[in-house]
Design a protein around this motif. Structure first.
Motif, PDB file in Angstrom:
ATOM      1  N   TRP A   1       0.831  -1.214   0.000  1.00  0.00           N
ATOM      2  CA  TRP A   1       0.000   0.000   0.000  1.00  0.00           C
ATOM      3  C   TRP A   1       0.861   1.259   0.000  1.00  0.00           C
ATOM      4  O   TRP A   1       0.524   2.252  -0.632  1.00  0.00           O
ATOM      5  CB  TRP A   1      -0.958   0.028   1.193  1.00  0.00           C
ATOM      6  CG  TRP A   1      -1.962  -1.098   1.162  1.00  0.00           C
ATOM      7  CD1 TRP A   1      -2.242  -1.974   2.158  1.00  0.00           C
ATOM      8  CD2 TRP A   1      -2.807  -1.471   0.063  1.00  0.00           C
ATOM      9  NE1 TRP A   1      -3.191  -2.878   1.771  1.00  0.00           N
ATOM     10  CE2 TRP A   1      -3.564  -2.600   0.485  1.00  0.00           C
ATOM     11  CE3 TRP A   1      -2.984  -0.989  -1.239  1.00  0.00           C
ATOM     12  CZ2 TRP A   1      -4.484  -3.233  -0.346  1.00  0.00           C
ATOM     13  CZ3 TRP A   1      -3.906  -1.624  -2.058  1.00  0.00           C
ATOM     14  CH2 TRP A   1      -4.638  -2.721  -1.614  1.00  0.00           C
ATOM     15  N   PHE A   2       1.991   1.192   0.691  1.00  0.00           N
ATOM     16  CA  PHE A   2       2.892   2.360   0.680  1.00  0.00           C
ATOM     17  C   PHE A   2       3.437   2.608  -0.722  1.00  0.00           C
ATOM     18  O   PHE A   2       3.583   3.745  -1.155  1.00  0.00           O
ATOM     19  CB  PHE A   2       4.071   2.129   1.627  1.00  0.00           C
ATOM     20  CG  PHE A   2       3.772   2.426   3.069  1.00  0.00           C
ATOM     21  CD1 PHE A   2       3.439   3.713   3.470  1.00  0.00           C
ATOM     22  CD2 PHE A   2       3.837   1.438   4.050  1.00  0.00           C
ATOM     23  CE1 PHE A   2       3.168   4.001   4.794  1.00  0.00           C
ATOM     24  CE2 PHE A   2       3.564   1.712   5.372  1.00  0.00           C
ATOM     25  CZ  PHE A   2       3.232   3.004   5.751  1.00  0.00           C
ATOM     26  N   LEU A   3       3.752   1.512  -1.419  1.00  0.00           N
ATOM     27  CA  LEU A   3       4.427   1.646  -2.710  1.00  0.00           C
ATOM     28  C   LEU A   3       3.490   1.928  -3.874  1.00  0.00           C
ATOM     29  O   LEU A   3       3.868   2.583  -4.842  1.00  0.00           O
ATOM     30  CB  LEU A   3       5.200   0.355  -3.011  1.00  0.00           C
ATOM     31  CG  LEU A   3       6.452   0.122  -2.191  1.00  0.00           C
ATOM     32  CD1 LEU A   3       6.933  -1.307  -2.381  1.00  0.00           C
ATOM     33  CD2 LEU A   3       7.545   1.103  -2.624  1.00  0.00           C
ATOM     34  N   LEU A   4       2.271   1.406  -3.756  1.00  0.00           N
ATOM     35  CA  LEU A   4       1.388   1.360  -4.914  1.00  0.00           C
ATOM     36  C   LEU A   4       1.106   2.706  -5.609  1.00  0.00           C
ATOM     37  O   LEU A   4       1.220   2.779  -6.831  1.00  0.00           O
ATOM     38  CB  LEU A   4       0.079   0.665  -4.530  1.00  0.00           C
ATOM     39  CG  LEU A   4      -0.479  -0.301  -5.572  1.00  0.00           C
ATOM     40  CD1 LEU A   4       0.594  -1.231  -6.117  1.00  0.00           C
ATOM     41  CD2 LEU A   4      -1.638  -1.090  -4.996  1.00  0.00           C
ATOM     42  N   PRO A   5       0.748   3.774  -4.877  1.00  0.00           N
ATOM     43  CA  PRO A   5       0.407   5.010  -5.602  1.00  0.00           C
ATOM     44  C   PRO A   5       1.547   5.496  -6.500  1.00  0.00           C
ATOM     45  O   PRO A   5       1.326   5.773  -7.691  1.00  0.00           O
ATOM     46  CB  PRO A   5       0.134   6.023  -4.482  1.00  0.00           C
ATOM     47  CG  PRO A   5      -0.177   5.209  -3.285  1.00  0.00           C
ATOM     48  CD  PRO A   5       0.588   3.930  -3.431  1.00  0.00           C
ATOM     49  N   ALA A   6       2.758   5.546  -5.940  1.00  0.00           N
ATOM     50  CA  ALA A   6       3.898   6.018  -6.736  1.00  0.00           C
ATOM     51  C   ALA A   6       4.167   5.060  -7.881  1.00  0.00           C
ATOM     52  O   ALA A   6       4.409   5.472  -9.026  1.00  0.00           O
ATOM     53  CB  ALA A   6       5.135   6.154  -5.858  1.00  0.00           C
TER      54      ALA A   6
END
Lengths: 298, 308
Positions: free
Chosen positions: B20-25
């Motif tokens: 979840w931390f990585l997904l947007p970027a």
């Protein structure tokens, strides 16, 4: 006896220190020479900008009759004409909307990703870091053709949202580079203390890490602001509506339109040049930090 | 030490929150930067009208670019001009920037002032810079020509941007004026990073300034020189705006300032005059640009690799 010797040594050191405090300069001639070169270069840098600003305050007659002179009176006529004939405030607002939105997105998504990349060990971490960093070397405009196709299918052609999305993608690599470097310096004990207190992983990020990010946030924002504000390529290929033009695109359009009216042209160029310049001079420290973030790490 | 930590943790259960931390970027970066790059390359194998070429022709666009007149001439001309531009900018901007960095880092007053000052032009948009200098250099207003007359070089006056011999040189000088702050900032940061002890030791041994530069500063700055070269290379081989604003998208005069960026733009989007747009062919040019940039970056990474 010994004491005398110490004193002598000390004096020698002192002498040596005094001598070396003149540093890498060995002579007065070198000193003067250095200054002369630096001042000449400063003039080369400043004069074209100075010329643009002063010329914008002259009448067309003065511009041709006395190109090197100072404007005789503080004449704002060119600016009045420019703002009457073109919706310059609108262009400025468009640039502002696009830049601020893109930078907010960059700050949020790249700080989140940096947290995962710098604080967790997981399979593929190194690969992902490299994957993001590769973006620093790739000119995004080489994908322009497909970018246009994508926005056409999304019905975002001629929409400021397309610019916001593209600039966000463009700024993520530098954002991650700067944030990760910064977060690696934050001791892991802080996260662990959050865990002991029963924080969720996201809670740790929000309550413990984000409040510490202040300086890094400024560096990422300033570092991305200048290229985003100044970009001409993407507005040129994605925006075709007078009302949605950003400052660089409007500058190019109006430059062609008023080619022969030098007064308006110089007012136009000054209006485009001054805001980023003032911003840069006030925030240069952070910009330089962002620029050299990669270099320091090698 | 780190390795054992990785091994220990990777056996734990899958930790979704990392995703979840990585997904947007990851999504924004991949969908709007990486995939378009490869999809644009894919377009180079197609031909047809409009923005989405549909007819598959294999290497047809490349064959056209490399063998058919006038495409082959334009392509090699753009390559040659880009190489010339790169070499000139390396000299006018980076070599001279290196010497300014050495001057600035000597213990003088106003170091900070000069650093900021040299960087001011970089804050300006390329097209604003291009327009300003196109006005300064044009013969109508002629401010540069009057300056030359004043210092006694009036005989050399020529339409700087209209003369095929001088146009690209003028552009290179403007690029250098615009970006000289970049090498200055990089090199001053790197020179500041050199331990004072090393320089002091050299001075005690009586090393001259030129010796200091050649034997201490230069070798220690190799990685920085590499980074600056890469930035310049990538920048020059994807440059467009400076040509657009100074000499126009046709690379006039007589294609003397036609570089990859302007060739790509003209081919992809057409011109108001008579060149029809050919997106497939444009994609092929973009692919060639990507390959050249990739080769260049790998080359500079290799020769300037940190030696330790």
């Amino acid at each position: 006896m010994n004491r005398n010797k110490d004193l002598k040594n000390y004096k020698h050191d002192l002498n040596y220190l005094n001598h070396s405090s003149s540093g890498r300069l060995r002579s007065n001639t070198g000193y003067v020479f250095t200054y002369i070169i630096l001042i000449i270069q400063s003039l080369v840098i400043i004069y074209p900008i100075f010329l643009t600003i002063t010329t914008s305050l002259k009448t067309n007659r003065q511009i041709f009759k006395n190109p090197f002179g100072m404007p005789t009176d503080f004449n704002l006529g060119n600016y009045i004409k420019l703002f009457e004939k073109a919706n310059y405030v609108k262009y400025f607002l468009n640039s502002l909307i696009v830049s601020v939105s893109a930078i907010l997105i960059i700050l949020i998504v790249s700080s989140l990703a940096s947290y995962a990349l710098s604080k967790y060990k997981f399979f593929g971490n190194k690969f992902l870091s490299l994957y993001f960093l590769a973006g620093l070397m790739i000119p995004i405009r080489l994908g322009t053709i497909n970018i246009m196709q994508i926005f056409q299918t999304m019905h975002l052609y001629n929409n400021l949202l397309s610019l916001i999305i593209i600039y966000s993608a463009m700024g993520i690599p530098a954002g991650i580079l700067i944030f990760s470097g910064f977060m690696k310096e934050i001791p892991d004990e802080l996260n662990d203390s959050g865990r002991v207190d029963g924080c969720s992983e996201f809670g740790i990020f929000r309550k413990i890490i984000v409040p510490l990010l202040g300086p890094a946030i400024v560096v990422v924002a300033v570092y991305n602001l200048i290229p985003i504000w100044n970009d001409f390529w993407f507005p040129m290929v994605l925006i075709n509506n007078e009302n949605l033009m950003t400052v660089p695109l409007a500058t190019a359009k109006l430059f062609g339109q008023y080619e022969t009216d030098y007064g308006i042209i110089f007012a136009l160029l000054t209006s485009a040049a001054v805001p980023p310049m003032v911003l840069f001079i006030t925030l240069s420290k952070y910009f330089v930090k962002g620029l050299t973030a990669g270099a320091v790490k090698g | 030490m780190n390795l054992s930590k990785i091994e220990k943790n990777s056996f734990k259960k899958f930790r979704w929150y990392i995703l979840w931390f990585l997904l947007p970027a990851l999504i924004i970066y991949t969908v709007f930067m990486i995939l378009p790059l490869f999809n644009s390359m894919r377009m180079s194998f197609y031909t047809g009208p409009g923005i989405v070429p549909k007819e598959f022709i294999g290497f047809g666009n490349y064959i056209k670019l490399f063998t058919q007149f006038p495409f082959n001439i334009r392509l090699s001309n753009a390559l040659l001009n880009n190489i010339k531009l790169f070499i000139m900018v390396m000299f006018f901007q980076n070599l001279i920037g290196f010497f300014f960095a050495i001057l600035i880092t000597r213990k003088i007053k106003g170091t900070k002032f000069f650093r900021t000052l040299f960087f001011i032009p970089t804050a300006l948009s390329v097209i604003v810079v291009g327009f300003i200098f196109s006005l300064i250099l044009n013969p109508v207003w002629g401010i540069f020509d009057r300056l030359l007359e004043f210092i006694g070089f009036g005989a050399y006056i020529t339409p700087w941007l209209g003369n095929p011999k001088t146009a690209l040189v003028a552009i290179a000088l403007v690029v250098a004026w615009h970006n000289i702050g970049i090498p200055v900032v990089f090199f001053t940061a790197a020179i500041d990073g050199i331990s004072e002890d090393v320089l002091e030791a050299a001075r005690i041994d009586g090393v001259s300034l030129s010796g200091e530069v050649r034997h201490i500063i230069f070798p220690l700055l190799k990685p920085t020189i590499g980074i600056v070269s890469i930035l310049t290379f990538v920048g020059n081989f994807s440059e467009f705006e400076i040509v657009y604003s100074m000499t126009g998208i046709s690379g006039s005069p007589e294609f003397a300032t036609d570089i990859f960026g302007s060739l790509f733009y003209r081919t992809t989007f057409g011109t108001t005059m008579n060149v029809v747009s050919d997106v497939g062919l444009g994609a092929a040019i973009a692919t060639i640009m990507f390959m050249i940039i990739l080769i260049g970056v790998l080359f500079f990474l290799r020769i300037f690799k940190r030696e330790v």
